[in-house]
Scaffold this motif. Sequence first.
Motif, PDB file in Angstrom:
ATOM      1  N   THR A   6       7.249   2.648  11.904  1.00 33.46           N
ATOM      2  CA  THR A   6       6.491   1.949  12.939  1.00 33.46           C
ATOM      3  C   THR A   6       7.271   0.719  13.417  1.00 33.46           C
ATOM      4  O   THR A   6       8.208   0.267  12.755  1.00 33.46           O
ATOM      5  CB  THR A   6       5.119   1.485  12.412  1.00 33.46           C
ATOM      6  OG1 THR A   6       5.345   0.467  11.422  1.00 33.46           O
ATOM      7  CG2 THR A   6       4.319   2.642  11.830  1.00 33.46           C
ATOM      8  N   GLN A  16       6.153  -2.263  13.399  1.00 35.07           N
ATOM      9  CA  GLN A  16       5.920  -3.302  12.404  1.00 35.07           C
ATOM     10  C   GLN A  16       6.880  -3.157  11.221  1.00 35.07           C
ATOM     11  O   GLN A  16       7.437  -4.144  10.737  1.00 35.07           O
ATOM     12  CB  GLN A  16       4.463  -3.276  11.912  1.00 35.07           C
ATOM     13  CG  GLN A  16       3.461  -3.807  12.905  1.00 35.07           C
ATOM     14  CD  GLN A  16       3.050  -2.785  13.964  1.00 35.07           C
ATOM     15  OE1 GLN A  16       3.534  -1.656  14.011  1.00 35.07           O
ATOM     16  NE2 GLN A  16       2.144  -3.194  14.836  1.00 35.07           N
ATOM     17  N   GLN A  17       7.066  -1.937  10.759  1.00 31.36           N
ATOM     18  CA  GLN A  17       7.980  -1.696   9.644  1.00 31.36           C
ATOM     19  C   GLN A  17       9.415  -2.017  10.037  1.00 31.36           C
ATOM     20  O   GLN A  17      10.160  -2.625   9.262  1.00 31.36           O
ATOM     21  CB  GLN A  17       7.871  -0.245   9.165  1.00 31.36           C
ATOM     22  CG  GLN A  17       6.564   0.076   8.498  1.00 31.36           C
ATOM     23  CD  GLN A  17       6.373   1.575   8.278  1.00 31.36           C
ATOM     24  OE1 GLN A  17       6.847   2.399   9.063  1.00 31.36           O
ATOM     25  NE2 GLN A  17       5.671   1.924   7.211  1.00 31.36           N
ATOM     26  N   ASN A  43       9.786  -5.783  10.265  1.00 30.97           N
ATOM     27  CA  ASN A  43       9.817  -6.351   8.919  1.00 30.97           C
ATOM     28  C   ASN A  43      11.199  -6.180   8.287  1.00 30.97           C
ATOM     29  O   ASN A  43      11.745  -7.130   7.708  1.00 30.97           O
ATOM     30  CB  ASN A  43       8.738  -5.733   8.040  1.00 30.97           C
ATOM     31  CG  ASN A  43       8.648  -6.422   6.696  1.00 30.97           C
ATOM     32  OD1 ASN A  43       8.538  -7.641   6.612  1.00 30.97           O
ATOM     33  ND2 ASN A  43       8.724  -5.631   5.637  1.00 30.97           N
ATOM     34  N   ASP A  95       6.009 -12.557  10.526  1.00 31.74           N
ATOM     35  CA  ASP A  95       5.475 -12.109   9.232  1.00 31.74           C
ATOM     36  C   ASP A  95       3.945 -12.139   9.244  1.00 31.74           C
ATOM     37  O   ASP A  95       3.294 -11.197   8.776  1.00 31.74           O
ATOM     38  CB  ASP A  95       6.003 -12.977   8.092  1.00 31.74           C
ATOM     39  CG  ASP A  95       7.415 -12.630   7.676  1.00 31.74           C
ATOM     40  OD1 ASP A  95       7.902 -11.534   8.016  1.00 31.74           O
ATOM     41  OD2 ASP A  95       8.044 -13.468   6.991  1.00 31.74           O
ATOM     42  N   ILE A 148       2.549  -9.283  11.308  1.00 28.72           N
ATOM     43  CA  ILE A 148       2.664  -8.015  10.589  1.00 28.72           C
ATOM     44  C   ILE A 148       1.607  -7.935   9.486  1.00 28.72           C
ATOM     45  O   ILE A 148       0.891  -6.940   9.374  1.00 28.72           O
ATOM     46  CB  ILE A 148       4.092  -7.846  10.013  1.00 28.72           C
ATOM     47  CG1 ILE A 148       5.104  -7.663  11.152  1.00 28.72           C
ATOM     48  CG2 ILE A 148       4.139  -6.669   9.041  1.00 28.72           C
ATOM     49  CD1 ILE A 148       6.555  -7.796  10.713  1.00 28.72           C
ATOM     50  N   GLN A 149       1.486  -8.974   8.680  1.00 33.42           N
ATOM     51  CA  GLN A 149       0.541  -8.977   7.566  1.00 33.42           C
ATOM     52  C   GLN A 149      -0.904  -8.863   8.039  1.00 33.42           C
ATOM     53  O   GLN A 149      -1.721  -8.191   7.408  1.00 33.42           O
ATOM     54  CB  GLN A 149       0.722 -10.241   6.725  1.00 33.42           C
ATOM     55  CG  GLN A 149       2.016 -10.247   5.950  1.00 33.42           C
ATOM     56  CD  GLN A 149       2.299 -11.588   5.287  1.00 33.42           C
ATOM     57  OE1 GLN A 149       1.548 -12.547   5.426  1.00 33.42           O
ATOM     58  NE2 GLN A 149       3.404 -11.666   4.570  1.00 33.42           N
ATOM     59  N   GLN A 150      -1.216  -9.518   9.153  1.00 36.70           N
ATOM     60  CA  GLN A 150      -2.578  -9.496   9.673  1.00 36.70           C
ATOM     61  C   GLN A 150      -2.810  -8.325  10.632  1.00 36.70           C
ATOM     62  O   GLN A 150      -3.886  -8.196  11.206  1.00 36.70           O
ATOM     63  CB  GLN A 150      -2.891 -10.830  10.361  1.00 36.70           C
ATOM     64  CG  GLN A 150      -2.844 -11.991   9.394  1.00 36.70           C
ATOM     65  CD  GLN A 150      -2.859 -13.338  10.099  1.00 36.70           C
ATOM     66  OE1 GLN A 150      -3.081 -13.446  11.290  1.00 36.70           O
ATOM     67  NE2 GLN A 150      -2.608 -14.393   9.330  1.00 36.70           N
ATOM     68  N   GLN A 151      -1.795  -7.502  10.790  1.00 36.86           N
ATOM     69  CA  GLN A 151      -1.846  -6.314  11.640  1.00 36.86           C
ATOM     70  C   GLN A 151      -2.228  -6.654  13.081  1.00 36.86           C
ATOM     71  O   GLN A 151      -2.961  -5.907  13.731  1.00 36.86           O
ATOM     72  CB  GLN A 151      -2.767  -5.258  11.041  1.00 36.86           C
ATOM     73  CG  GLN A 151      -2.299  -4.790   9.682  1.00 36.86           C
ATOM     74  CD  GLN A 151      -3.190  -3.732   9.077  1.00 36.86           C
ATOM     75  OE1 GLN A 151      -4.307  -3.480   9.522  1.00 36.86           O
ATOM     76  NE2 GLN A 151      -2.700  -3.092   8.035  1.00 36.86           N
ATOM     77  N   HIS A 152      -1.725  -7.782  13.562  1.00 36.26           N
ATOM     78  CA  HIS A 152      -1.923  -8.156  14.966  1.00 36.26           C
ATOM     79  C   HIS A 152      -0.927  -7.402  15.827  1.00 36.26           C
ATOM     80  O   HIS A 152       0.138  -6.994  15.352  1.00 36.26           O
ATOM     81  CB  HIS A 152      -1.722  -9.654  15.165  1.00 36.26           C
ATOM     82  CG  HIS A 152      -2.829 -10.467  14.575  1.00 36.26           C
ATOM     83  ND1 HIS A 152      -2.767 -11.829  14.487  1.00 36.26           N
ATOM     84  CD2 HIS A 152      -4.019 -10.137  14.026  1.00 36.26           C
ATOM     85  CE1 HIS A 152      -3.862 -12.305  13.930  1.00 36.26           C
ATOM     86  NE2 HIS A 152      -4.635 -11.289  13.631  1.00 36.26           N
ATOM     87  N   ALA A 153      -1.260  -7.240  17.076  1.00 30.93           N
ATOM     88  CA  ALA A 153      -0.348  -6.575  18.005  1.00 30.93           C
ATOM     89  C   ALA A 153       0.916  -7.413  18.149  1.00 30.93           C
ATOM     90  O   ALA A 153       0.857  -8.643  18.254  1.00 30.93           O
ATOM     91  CB  ALA A 153      -1.018  -6.399  19.361  1.00 30.93           C
TER      92      ALA A 153
END
Length: 108
Positions: free
Chosen positions: A2, A4-5, A8, A60, A63-68
Motif C-alpha cells: 500500500t 502507507q506501507q 513507511n 508517521d 500512517i499510524q492513525q490511518q489518515h489519508a
Amino acid sequence: MTRQQQLNLLLRQLEQELQTLQLWQQSAPSSEALNSIEPFCVDSLAFSEWLQWVMIPRFDAMIQQQHALPSNSDIAAMAEEALSGINADTAVLLDLIRQIDSTLRIVH
C-alpha cells in the motif's frame, strides 16, 4: 504494498540516510523553531532538521492513525536547493525524497 506501507519504508530509509550523513540530531529544536509558519521552517530549522522533526513525525502520525495521505508532494525541489550547500554525497537522500514525492503523487 500500500501507499502507507511504501511511505513507511521510505521514511525509515530516510532516517537511516540522515544518520549515515551525520545529519540526524540527538536533541530536538526549541518549540518556537518547530512552530514556524514558514514553509519547511526555513526561518528556524535546517532542511535536515525539518525532515527529522517535522516531516517524518507528521507522516508517521498519519500512517499510524490511518489518515489519508496527501495526494501531491514536491519536497524534492526544496531538498535539491537546501542540500546543495552540504559537503556530503546527498544523492541517496535526494533519491529517497523523490521516491516519497512519487509515492504521494496520485496520477488522475
